[in-house]
Design an enzyme around this catalytic site. Structure first.
Site, PDB file in Angstrom:
ATOM      1  N   ASN A 121       4.525  -1.708  -8.052  1.00 27.68           N
ATOM      2  CA  ASN A 121       4.874  -2.502  -9.238  1.00 27.68           C
ATOM      3  C   ASN A 121       6.182  -2.034  -9.856  1.00 27.68           C
ATOM      4  O   ASN A 121       6.424  -0.829  -9.951  1.00 27.68           O
ATOM      5  CB  ASN A 121       3.817  -2.351 -10.341  1.00 27.68           C
ATOM      6  CG  ASN A 121       2.477  -2.922  -9.945  1.00 27.68           C
ATOM      7  OD1 ASN A 121       2.399  -3.880  -9.172  1.00 27.68           O
ATOM      8  ND2 ASN A 121       1.423  -2.345 -10.471  1.00 27.68           N
ATOM      9  N   ASP A 147       7.626  -1.401 -13.138  1.00 24.63           N
ATOM     10  CA  ASP A 147       7.074  -1.199 -14.481  1.00 24.63           C
ATOM     11  C   ASP A 147       8.160  -1.425 -15.536  1.00 24.63           C
ATOM     12  O   ASP A 147       9.172  -0.708 -15.562  1.00 24.63           O
ATOM     13  CB  ASP A 147       6.534   0.234 -14.628  1.00 24.63           C
ATOM     14  CG  ASP A 147       5.239   0.459 -13.859  1.00 24.63           C
ATOM     15  OD1 ASP A 147       4.593  -0.520 -13.455  1.00 24.63           O
ATOM     16  OD2 ASP A 147       4.873   1.643 -13.681  1.00 24.63           O
ATOM     17  N   ASN A 193       2.265   5.148  -6.734  1.00 25.72           N
ATOM     18  CA  ASN A 193       2.241   6.394  -7.517  1.00 25.72           C
ATOM     19  C   ASN A 193       1.421   7.456  -6.788  1.00 25.72           C
ATOM     20  O   ASN A 193       1.802   8.626  -6.710  1.00 25.72           O
ATOM     21  CB  ASN A 193       1.597   6.176  -8.890  1.00 25.72           C
ATOM     22  CG  ASN A 193       2.405   5.257  -9.791  1.00 25.72           C
ATOM     23  OD1 ASN A 193       3.575   5.014  -9.540  1.00 25.72           O
ATOM     24  ND2 ASN A 193       1.777   4.736 -10.845  1.00 25.72           N
ATOM     25  N   ASN A 218     -12.062   7.281 -13.730  1.00 27.96           N
ATOM     26  CA  ASN A 218     -12.118   7.804 -15.088  1.00 27.96           C
ATOM     27  C   ASN A 218     -13.434   7.370 -15.739  1.00 27.96           C
ATOM     28  O   ASN A 218     -14.255   6.686 -15.121  1.00 27.96           O
ATOM     29  CB  ASN A 218     -10.871   7.403 -15.898  1.00 27.96           C
ATOM     30  CG  ASN A 218     -10.792   5.901 -16.140  1.00 27.96           C
ATOM     31  OD1 ASN A 218     -11.798   5.185 -16.079  1.00 27.96           O
ATOM     32  ND2 ASN A 218      -9.600   5.414 -16.416  1.00 27.96           N
ATOM     33  N   ASP A 265      -2.988   8.927 -11.522  1.00 26.11           N
ATOM     34  CA  ASP A 265      -2.499   8.794 -10.146  1.00 26.11           C
ATOM     35  C   ASP A 265      -2.033  10.152  -9.610  1.00 26.11           C
ATOM     36  O   ASP A 265      -2.222  10.481  -8.436  1.00 26.11           O
ATOM     37  CB  ASP A 265      -1.346   7.788 -10.076  1.00 26.11           C
ATOM     38  CG  ASP A 265      -1.769   6.413 -10.566  1.00 26.11           C
ATOM     39  OD1 ASP A 265      -2.956   6.074 -10.399  1.00 26.11           O
ATOM     40  OD2 ASP A 265      -0.916   5.689 -11.118  1.00 26.11           O
TER      41      ASP A 265
HETATM   42  O1  RIB Z   1      -1.583   3.980 -13.103  1.00 25.96           O
HETATM   43  C1  RIB Z   1      -0.350   3.622 -13.646  1.00 25.96           C
HETATM   44  C2  RIB Z   1       0.141   2.362 -13.026  1.00 25.96           C
HETATM   45  O2  RIB Z   1      -0.721   1.308 -13.370  1.00 25.96           O
HETATM   46  C3  RIB Z   1       1.504   1.915 -13.493  1.00 25.96           C
HETATM   47  O3  RIB Z   1       2.567   2.474 -12.755  1.00 25.96           O
HETATM   48  C4  RIB Z   1       1.414   0.410 -13.427  1.00 25.96           C
HETATM   49  O4  RIB Z   1       2.213  -0.155 -12.444  1.00 25.96           O
HETATM   50  C5  RIB Z   1      -0.059   0.098 -13.205  1.00 25.96           C
HETATM   51  O5  RIB Z   1      -0.303  -0.299 -11.938  1.00 25.96           O
END
Ligand code: RIB
Length: 296
Positions: free
Chosen positions: A10, A12, A42, A179, A243
């Site tokens: 993504n 962001d 990530n 979580n 992440d």
């Molecule tokens: O976990 C964080 C991520 O969640 C962000 O980088 C965003 O893109 C969403 O997918």
């Protein structure tokens, strides 16, 4: 044993705000930054920065070239990332003055996986290889079934939790990394001990890593349970903290480290990530994490 992650990429769009906007409100933002993110990439970056050889599978549009550049820079094998005629996934993220976030997600190319693409990627992997998944791409039930048939070890971060996960056969998952919100949705309880108890009843062969924000993290399997507190820091941005934890945890597992040491390393890596802005750029390298652990 190799690690494959089929997951989201993504762009962001991160806005600094005084507070997370409420319904009907208009709020001027204090700044905008564009970062590379997506739970999938990530976690691949965290694995790579922790020192693991990781292959990332996923789809991007023409606007997704920066991901390929970042994979080359950080050591993620991008041979399975394909460009398609669709926009790369993106998010609109608000970060408030306490570093807390709120995320609006547009799936884009992440939601365009096809069965033939998945088959093509999985064809290169075999029994004992690890497959990591999150819930920001389509076809999760298919991917899980096919990987399980091959004897891959499947790790699932069921995030973001939604009804699409109901179609996944979770008995095929070996490692859950989740979580407390996702744990509550799967188990029906908000109490961490109860979440772990219910999950181990449902999935007795699974290893479960439950992160609890400022209350730390718990690892449990049918034989043992370990608790890891957080390393307190001044939080700037919590995006990708989970992440980072996931990537470092899996890295430790692939190396056969003792669970308490893996938890400590993962907590330290996350504590560093939250002191920095953005997703991918906030994830620390292993060297930095280990040096910080020695100082702790
Ligand atoms: O976990 C964080 C991520 O969640 C962000 O980088 C965003 O893109 C969403 O997918």
């Amino acid at each position: 044993m190799r690690v494959l992650n089929i997951g989201s990429l993504n762009l962001d769009h991160v806005y600094q705000v005084d507070h997370i906007i409420t319904p009907g409100e208009t709020e001027a933002t204090c700044g905008l930054n564009l970062y590379l993110g997506g739970k999938g990439i990530n976690q691949s970056m965290a694995l790579a920065k922790a020192g693991v050889e990781v292959y990332h599978g996923g789809l991007i549009g023409d606007d997704g070239q920066p991901f390929l550049d970042a994979c080359a820079e950080y050591g993620v094998n991008a041979k399975y990332i394909r460009k398609i005629e669709e926009k790369t996934g993106h998010t609109v993220i608000q970060i408030d003055k306490h570093g807390q976030n709120s995320i609006l997600l547009y799936g884009g190319a992440n939601q365009c996986l096809t069965e033939s693409y998945v088959d093509e990627v999985l064809a290169d992997f075999a029994s004992g290889d690890i497959l990591l998944l999150q819930n920001e791409v389509n076809l999760l039930p298919y991917i899980v079934d096919k990987a399980y048939e091959k004897g891959m070890v499947i790790a699932l971060n069921p995030s973001p939790y939604n009804e699409k996960l109901d179609a996944v056969d979770m008995t095929k998952i070996s490692i859950f990394l989740l979580n407390e919100v996702e744990g509550a949705q799967i188990s029906g309880s908000t109490d961490p001990k109860e979440i772990l108890k219910v999950m181990l009843e449902k999935f007795p062969h699974a290893r479960i890593v439950l992160t609890l924000g400022k209350d730390g993290a718990i690892y449990a399997d049918k034989a043992e349970t370990y608790f890891q507190p957080i390393f307190p820091v001044k939080t700037v941005d919590t995006t990708a903290a989970g992440d980072t934890f996931t990537g470092y945890f899996l890295a430790g597992l692939t190396e056969g480290m003792p669970i308490p040491d893996i938890l400590r390393m993962s907590a330290k890596a996350s504590s560093i990530a939250v002191t920095r802005s953005g997703a991918v750029p906030s994830i620390p390298y292993r060297k930095e994490v280990m040096e910080a652990l020695q100082e702790a």
